[in-house]
Every structure is written in structure tokens, then in C-alpha cells.
Design an enzyme around this catalytic site. Sequence first.
Site, PDB file in Angstrom:
ATOM      1  N   LYS A  33       0.838  -1.204   0.000  1.00 50.96           N
ATOM      2  CA  LYS A  33       0.000   0.000   0.000  1.00 50.96           C
ATOM      3  C   LYS A  33       0.869   1.250   0.000  1.00 50.96           C
ATOM      4  CE  LYS A  33      -2.450  -1.102   3.714  1.00 50.96           C
ATOM      5  NZ  LYS A  33      -2.084  -2.499   3.966  1.00 50.96           N
ATOM      6  N   CYS A  74     -12.109   2.297  16.928  1.00 43.05           N
ATOM      7  CA  CYS A  74     -10.822   1.758  16.530  1.00 43.05           C
ATOM      8  C   CYS A  74      -9.868   1.616  17.716  1.00 43.05           C
ATOM      9  CB  CYS A  74     -10.271   2.707  15.464  1.00 43.05           C
ATOM     10  SG  CYS A  74      -8.592   2.478  14.976  1.00 43.05           S
ATOM     11  N   MET A  75      -9.743   2.677  18.508  1.00 41.30           N
ATOM     12  CA  MET A  75      -8.692   2.714  19.524  1.00 41.30           C
ATOM     13  C   MET A  75      -9.207   2.931  20.938  1.00 41.30           C
ATOM     14  SD  MET A  75      -6.096   2.106  18.091  1.00 41.30           S
ATOM     15  CE  MET A  75      -5.320   2.157  19.687  1.00 41.30           C
ATOM     16  N   MET A  99      -7.137  -4.420  16.533  1.00 41.48           N
ATOM     17  CA  MET A  99      -8.601  -4.419  16.600  1.00 41.48           C
ATOM     18  C   MET A  99      -9.179  -5.627  17.333  1.00 41.48           C
ATOM     19  SD  MET A  99      -9.412  -1.604  15.514  1.00 41.48           S
ATOM     20  CE  MET A  99      -7.843  -0.864  15.855  1.00 41.48           C
ATOM     21  N   GLY A 151      -4.654   1.753  13.882  1.00 47.15           N
ATOM     22  CA  GLY A 151      -4.977   1.460  12.498  1.00 47.15           C
ATOM     23  C   GLY A 151      -4.893   2.671  11.598  1.00 47.15           C
ATOM     24  N   GLN A 152      -4.946   3.861  12.193  1.00 48.52           N
ATOM     25  CA  GLN A 152      -4.952   5.078  11.396  1.00 48.52           C
ATOM     26  C   GLN A 152      -3.669   5.876  11.641  1.00 48.52           C
ATOM     27  OE1 GLN A 152      -9.047   6.913  10.877  1.00 48.52           O
ATOM     28  NE2 GLN A 152      -9.237   6.065  12.915  1.00 48.52           N
TER      29      GLN A 152
END
Lengths: 92, 808, 249
Positions: free
Chosen positions: B91, B175-176, B350, B387-388
Site C-alpha cells: 500500500k 478503533c482505539m 482491533m 490502524g490510522q
Amino acid sequence: MPVLGLVIVLDDDDDSTQRRVSGALASAPDLELGEAAAHRLPVVLESSSARMAEERIDSLRCVPGVAGVDVVYADFQDLLTRSPRAAAREDV
Amino acid sequence: MELDRRNFVKLAAMAAATAAANRTTTASAAVPNLAPDPTPDPALSGVSWDKAPCRFCGTGCHLQVGVKDGRVVAVAGDPEADVNRGLLCVKGYHVGLALYGQDRLTQPLLKQNGRQVPISWDRALDIIADRIQADPKGFAFYGSGQWTIAEGYAAQKFMKGGLANNHIDPNARLCMASAVTGFLAAYGVDEPAGCYDDLDACDVLINWGNNPAEMHPVLFSRVIDRRSRGEDIQIIDISTRRTRSTAHAQHYLEFKPQTDLAVANGILHQLIANDSWDKAFVEKHCAFKADSDPPALHGKSISFDEFKQGVAEYTPERVEEISGVPARDIRMLGELFGRRDIRITSLWCMGMNQHTRGTAINTLVHAAHLLSGHFGKPGDAPTSLTGQPSACGTAREVGTLSHLLPGGRLVEKAEHRKQAEEIWNLPEGRIHDKKGYHTLKMFEQWCKPAADGGDISTVWVQVTNPGQTLPNRHKLFDPGVADPDKFLIVSDVYPTATTRDADLVLPSAMWVEKNGMFGNSERRTQQWFKQVDPPGDSRDDVWQTIAVARRLHDRGFEGMKDKDGGFLFRVEKEGGGEVPIWDWKHFRDVNVDKYLFDEYRAFSRLKHKDLAPYDEYVKARGLRWPVVQQQDGSWRETRFRFAGFDDPYVAKGKDFDFYHSPTNDGRAQIWFRPYEPPPESPDAEYPLWLCTGRVLEHWHTGTMTMRVSPLRRAMPNAYVEMHRDDARALSIADGEIVRIESRRGTIELPVWIEGRGAPPRGSIFVPFFDESRLINDLTLDAHDPFSKQPDYKKCAARVSRIGESSNA
Amino acid sequence: MPEPGTPFSGRLVALLAAAVAAVALIGLVTGTSPSTYRAKRAPSRERPNAGLVPPARSHAELERRPWGDGPADSSWNESREVAARAEVREEPDEKTAALAMAQRAARRAFDGAPPVIPHPVRAGGAAECLACHAEGFALAGLRASPVPHAGYASCTQCHVSSSASFTLLEGNAAADVETSWRGQPSANGGIVAYPGAPPAVSHSTWMRERCESCHGPEGRAKLQTPHPDRRSCLQCHPATGGRAGASSR
């Protein structure tokens, strides 16, 4: 007269393999042997032409105890004429 | 002379041969040669390069972005970056392509009679200002862990400081949030103590419900590449499904969904049963906690004996009974944690966070590391991954959650509100003293008609895609779209599952089309400069927020003024005079990021998350906070927090100090928390576990990566992973398109047996990236009581052949 | 080997020492790729991760799953059908270097991008990939390039398959993205300092330190070196782009 620096890679890094290969090559007039490091033996080869040098390298690969030969240095000062191979290289 | 020359040549030949023969590198350990570049690379002539962190996950790899003629044309891993050392994932290598999809949004669009039609920016700003002025308390801002720090900070100040409205929450809630509550409950302060250096030093890596081979590939290869160099690393995969990470693990411990709590308790039990817990560390630095009644984030303190009684139930045999993990594997884990001669790093993401017991499992993994003393030495760390790209930097540190103010402050704490009002130069009492709606509540209130108490009338979404990612979409998204009184504003770069239902769409600049800063998973703050122009009339999100603030200011909205009557986002030129940054023509007259960041810095000291001045980040490939100025004026980052040998805030002579301890005595908290069954389990009607997640090729909802050719070709649509025996029992063939149902929704997908991952019998897995197949129509909106984070990893579902009765 | 200096004057010795040091440094920096030593050693000892390569499969299984657990499966080039589906097929004889470069570029988004894999891939273990790509081979029109970068174990982190190996939903079979992306192309040949000089390397050598990956006997015909026995490529061919992206910051 090309001069080449070679590394002869030995099958094993024990003393007996080193002695065996050094012994087989010691008397060759076109070779000078250096100090072996583990399973690698540095060597200088003097040859009369590039083709002879290639053939000589091939013959070294057949010496018992030799796993491979690598060319790490080459001096072709005497061979300034372009070979057809060198020409072929340029259109790549 | 000829002889001399010849001898010279021979000597040189021998020197070269000897040097080559003496090379000590082995075949597997070849280090890339970085000879200085004597001449320019013809392939890359005319390409100028500059640094930027990757746009995608929380790893925070640094790239070199190659730009030619105003366009990104190449990307390379940055060899000078500590995080990734020149390597990227697929990616990352293709991130530049994400800018150039043909359907980029390039002008504001307003929905009129069911169609979205282009309008001017001026009109768009008026519409937003109208909505806000009509109902300032019913306006909500839904943001993102992909917001740059400046974007999040501006939105935070706009809402809490300007509108006196705390209804701002980021997608990081999905998410977190459980990682945050886990850190707070254990250490009293958020974010990991360790860093990626632990990955270079650990002997054992434990992945808790985590698949870093696909989700954090650069961190995973940082560990497994050590094996190529001859190092011995044990990888233990504790999971509910076989993944690509499992392929590299020596031990695969498969647990039944939700029972990771029993596995963690099993470790705690073994440490006590074997008397192998680290008494010196615990006695000096730890205390014990358990849930209180009623439950609260910080629970109640308990004694060691009470703790011992709590975990006594979790014998290896009992844990096997609950979780399905063999008792011998629980003993193996217990023995590993009991050893003092090895270093253990735990990684999770996650699997542990998207969990109705997310806070509980987070605290239990911290407990295993604390009780065993596997903490705070390089290689010994419990580390959560994000994740971000800026879940830490923007959501957690800037505090764009509904209950926070910047720098770890709470909206419900008068002292913290006062500090924020001072830094923002606001009149006292401006900031509202009740926390706002968290994500699920925000959308619930938006979906509920006003007459029924649904008091959110407008939501502005930036840099995220809730139309695809909210759980149980039919409940939390669709009704709001259908209600003509509710309004949805979306700032994004491409058409998405959210923009297609939006009343107003604002085209945004992305990544290197703007200045930015991110904060990654290891406390590293990273900076980059704009390198290309955004397409058409798309504009920076931070400008959009400031322009709306100015429109309100010009209409006389008092909140957009500070206590001296100045504009909330006043920027002074050097030498005096205000720069009209709200006017797009002048937005780039100054570096707005630098201005906002240097203001935000003032918030960072309270929790010892000290940030350096903006210009220091320009020079670095990111710096890990606390970044503290040295005697000589230089700035030093911190790798290991709370550890005396590295953290400048631990007093000299102390080996550890948890200086934000929830018990105010320098101690970290070791929690006992029992296993409890999940809110929904498979039954006769819905006999399968449904787990959702990500894939290597796509980043989250695929809005960027589905527009990158190599990624889309490799992974063009969603699928359902299923066990061969489950498929056979239903007469389903590999590749067949089947119907998947839960109590909340239905979806049709092709079956992939023994595909990317392999779930065990009785469970299925579906990735969520595909906007043409929304798996979140099926997921559950039950959530953790402390973090309010929903559980996307387990609910009950069934699979049936299409054309047959679904009860067959 | 004569003692250094014996045939020379003292002044020359100093000069020589510098020259030798320089040459030694070049040897050290550019030296032969150590992995090239492997090919000449006994295969039984050198096969990487031999124990991890999947065992041969039964015929019944081969029919059901022709690719087995990956291309290491013994059946993988026996089935024409599979080869066609996998796009691993005989490529037309490359008449010109430009054509060879174009074929190469088709698998890369820009110069320096990791190439896509023209066949299905399954699990993530490196052993499966290295079964073919450790030393590479060229056989019956199929070609497996040797890995040009040593030491990395997570192959699928950077390289993805050029097509999906599961059922595609309607419209996805031929779908590609609509994009205006134009990646930086690879250069066609390096700078030649003077007629007869060895051409300079025309690309970054970052992650491409094993030259025979493309220029060895398994490489595309027009990209192959005319002297495969010489292994210290950078000794004669100057590396021009040590890496991409030397930014000012």
C-alpha cells in the site's frame, strides 16, 4: 594481458580443504595465492587474453574442493579493442 | 616502468580479492549498499524528492515522494527513517496512485431534489453557517484518526471553544477507544510506554487477535526479518482464525471468540501458581484493582490476596474448558512469562479493541506484563497498534473525543476547562461542562427524529466514511439519511458510501496536497510539507473549518471571538497585522499548520507528552514524545516511558516511576477481570460466528486503495472465508455466491475456502473494504461500557445457498 | 604474493597503500553479492528452508487444487490451463530492449515500485516463494527471477498477485481503475562515458543489489549481461542512483 582478482570459494572452511586447494594451485605459474579467509581464497590471475582468462576461471571451478570462483577485480588495460560483446551491451 | 605498472595492477587485484574474501557478511544478512551517488540517476532525472509519512496505517513509515511537473510520479521507502528503514508495504509503495483516481471530488455539491449539484464554496459556507446558527447545540462534528494534527486541533477549538458544544468525536472511537481506557486504567495516562525498538529486542512476540503480516506489514517484517539474520524469535499467535501472520508463528493458540479474557487470566494464574511473578517489580511499582460496583473506569483497589482469589479459578484446565486453548499451551504461556531471561513483546490492535470487553482484555494483557515484570526493558512491552496514521496524534493527543480537551484534559474537570480557556484566550465558562455524544450516541441521536428526542440535527463528517464503517448501519446511519430534517455534510476526496447520501459534499485536499502532521503508534510526531496542488476546487479540511468559523464570526456569532474580540483563529503576520487565512487566496500566505501546532504545544506538558517546536519536526523523521530540550538547546526524544534509564521525567535513581498513576503513588495497576460471555452468541437460528476485518491490499473502506490499480486487481471485491466442513454441510462449493444473514441485515458474497485466512469450523470472516457489499449492515452495535467502542469481531450469523429457504 | 613495496621506492609505497585502501574499499562496498556464492555449492546443502517447502501432493489433491499451497507445488507448470490462468506464459521473443522494458514496466506502477506477481499466491511463508525465486530459473518459456534483495522474509508484504484467485462479483472480472496516474518510467540504458566504456547503472540500486535478478541468465533476453561470469557488476558499471529520494530534508 588481463590481470584479474579472484575469490575462490571453497567447499568447506576447514584447514584440510584449504591445504588441498592451495596445494593444487601453488605451482600454477599464472596464479598468485593470497591469505585464505574462512572458505574464501583470494587469488590474482594473469592471462594472455580475456578468452583465456574465462577458460582458466572455468578450469578453476573444476578443481576438487572449489565451490565457485568470483571475479572481483579486472584490469584490461592491454585490450582496448572493442569486442563484439561490448558492442552488444550498449544497445541494452 | 611497464613492470612497475603491472605489479601495481597485481597488487590492486590482490587487495580487491583479499577484501572480498574477508567480507564477513553471510548470504542471508546482506546489507543493502548505500554508496554515495556520484552522478544523477537518469531514470529519476527531473524528479524532486521530499519526505512524508505514509497516508495509510498507524505504523507511520516515512516515504520519499518523487514529484515531477507538479505530480507525484514515484515513491520510495526512506532509508533514513527509524520506523521503516527504507522498506514499505504494497500500500505504501502505491500511495501516490491514490491521488489520481479519475473521480476525485473537485467542487462542492449540494443535494437538490435527490441530485447532488455543483455549488460555489461561498454558498457551501453559508449553508453550513445557516445550519449551525439555527441549532448550534444540535450540530455535531464527526472526525478522524486521519485528520492531521492541525485539522483535529482546529475542529476541536471550533467546537469546544467556539460553539461551546462537545459533540465532537472521531472514528478512533471505533478503533482505539478500548486501548485508551486500558492504558488509563493501568497507568493513569494514555499511549504505550514502549516503542518499535522493542521489536528489535524481543525474544518472544505475542500477537493477541492480531494479524500484523497484513495490517502492519512493516512492523511484522521488522521482527521476522531478524530470523533471516539468524536470530531466534518465537512468535505466538493467539487468534480466532488462521491468518498470514500464523504462517510465521511457532505456536497458534486458537480461542473461541471473547475468551481471550480467560487466556490472559490463565497467564496470571500460572504466574502465581508457579510463584514466578516478579515480586521485586510488583512490590515496588504496582498495585491491584478490580471492577467496582457500579462499574467505573478506575474500579476499586484490592489486595494481592483478593487478586489471587480472583484468578484462582483460571487453572489451565478451566481455561481450556472456556477457551478451547489446550491447557498445555496455557502452561507454556505461563512459563514464558515466568522467565526472567527472555524479553516478551505483546502486540494487539482491533481484535482486543473492537470487543464488548475491550477495556477488560486490554488491562489484563497489561496485567500479565506487569505481574511478570516484562515491562519497560527494551523488548519487554505491552504495545497496542493503531490502524490510522494519526489516531494517536490527533484523536488521542489533541483529544478530539467528546469527553476530552487537548493534552489529556477532561471537559468535566473545571481546572482543565480553565486551562484550555486560558490558552485559547476565551472568556471564563465558555467551554461546556458536560461531555458530548460519543460516536454511537451521536449517530443514534442523528437517526432519531427530533420529535422523539433526537437532538442532533446536523453532522459534519471529515476524513472518514461512517456510511460504511458504523456498525449495524440500518440502525445507526440509514434513518438519519431518510429523515428530511436531518442534514449530513461530508468533506472527502472521492465519492464514498457516506458522500452518496450527503446533503452537502465538500471536496478536500489529501496527503501531500497539503501541509500536515501525524502522530503514529509509538508516540512519534511526524511532519510534511505540501508537494503538489489539490485538483480542481478541492481545499484543505483545516481551511474548511476555519472558513466556517469566520463566516459565523462575520455574522456576529459571539463564540467565534476570543475574550478580546479577536477571531478564534487569528494569525498574525511577522511584524504584525492579521492574515485573512479564511480567504482561500491568502490561506497559504502563512504556514497555518505551524501556527496551530505551536499553539497546541502549550497543551502537551500536563501529561508529560511534551512536543518540540514545529521547526524541529521539519528536520526530523518524526520525534517520539516526551521531546525535552537539553542543556545544549537540542531536543531529545523518549523511547521508553516510565523507565529510569530513558524517561527524563523519572527522578534520578529510580528504575521506574508511573508518574501519572491512578492511585497517585507512582504505581501501575494490575487488574483482575473475569471472563464474561459475549452479548450475542451463535444459536440454532444463527449458528455461525461472524468476524470482520481488513486485508493487506486495502486500507479500511478502500476509498483510496480501490482506486489503485495493482491493489484493486489483487483484491477486487469482498468474499466470505468459511471452513470446508461448514461449506460441505450446507452443500456450498468454493467460489459459490451465498447469502449471509444476521439479525440486522443480509449480504451476498462469494465463498473462499482456505483463502487469505482460514477460520475454524463454526465461524466465518468477511472483510469490510468493499463499498458494494456492506458487511456492517450485519454487525452488532453492542459496545464496551467504558470505551463505548463497538464489537465488529463477533456476532451470530448464518449462511445459506441463494435460491434456498434461509432456514434450510 | 610479494611483500608490498619490495619492488618500489618508499614514495611509491605510500601512494600504493592509498590505492590499495581505495580498491579494498571498493571491494568492500560493491563486492560480489554474497548470495551468488550459493549457486555453485551443492544444492542439497544450499536449498533455503528445505524443510519448510511443502511436500508433494497426491494426484487427487492436485486435480482439486492445482496450485496447492503455492507455486512450489510440483504440478504447477504441468497444467497448461493453470499456466494460462496465471498469466505465466511463454512471452514473445523480445526483439528489442525497448520491448523488454515495456514488458517489465507492465508489472510496475513506476520505476522502483515492487512488481506484481503474475501467478496466484497463497500463504505468507517465504519458503514457498524462495523454492523458485531464491536462485531463479528459466524453463519452457517460464521464468522465475531470483530475488534481488536479500534478508527480507515477508514477500507478500510488498508483492501482490496481478489478479484475484477467488470468485469475482459482477463487473469486477475486467474492471480496472480509472486513473490519471503516470508513474516515472524506467530509463532505457545508462550513461556511457565514452565509446567502449561500461554503461552506468540506469536505475537506483536500492533493493536491487543482486544484479543477476534481471541481468542474469534468468532475466529477459535483452536485459541479460553478455558476461554472466563476472559477478562484481558495480566495479565496472557505476551505480548512479544509490537510492531514490535523496531529499534536502
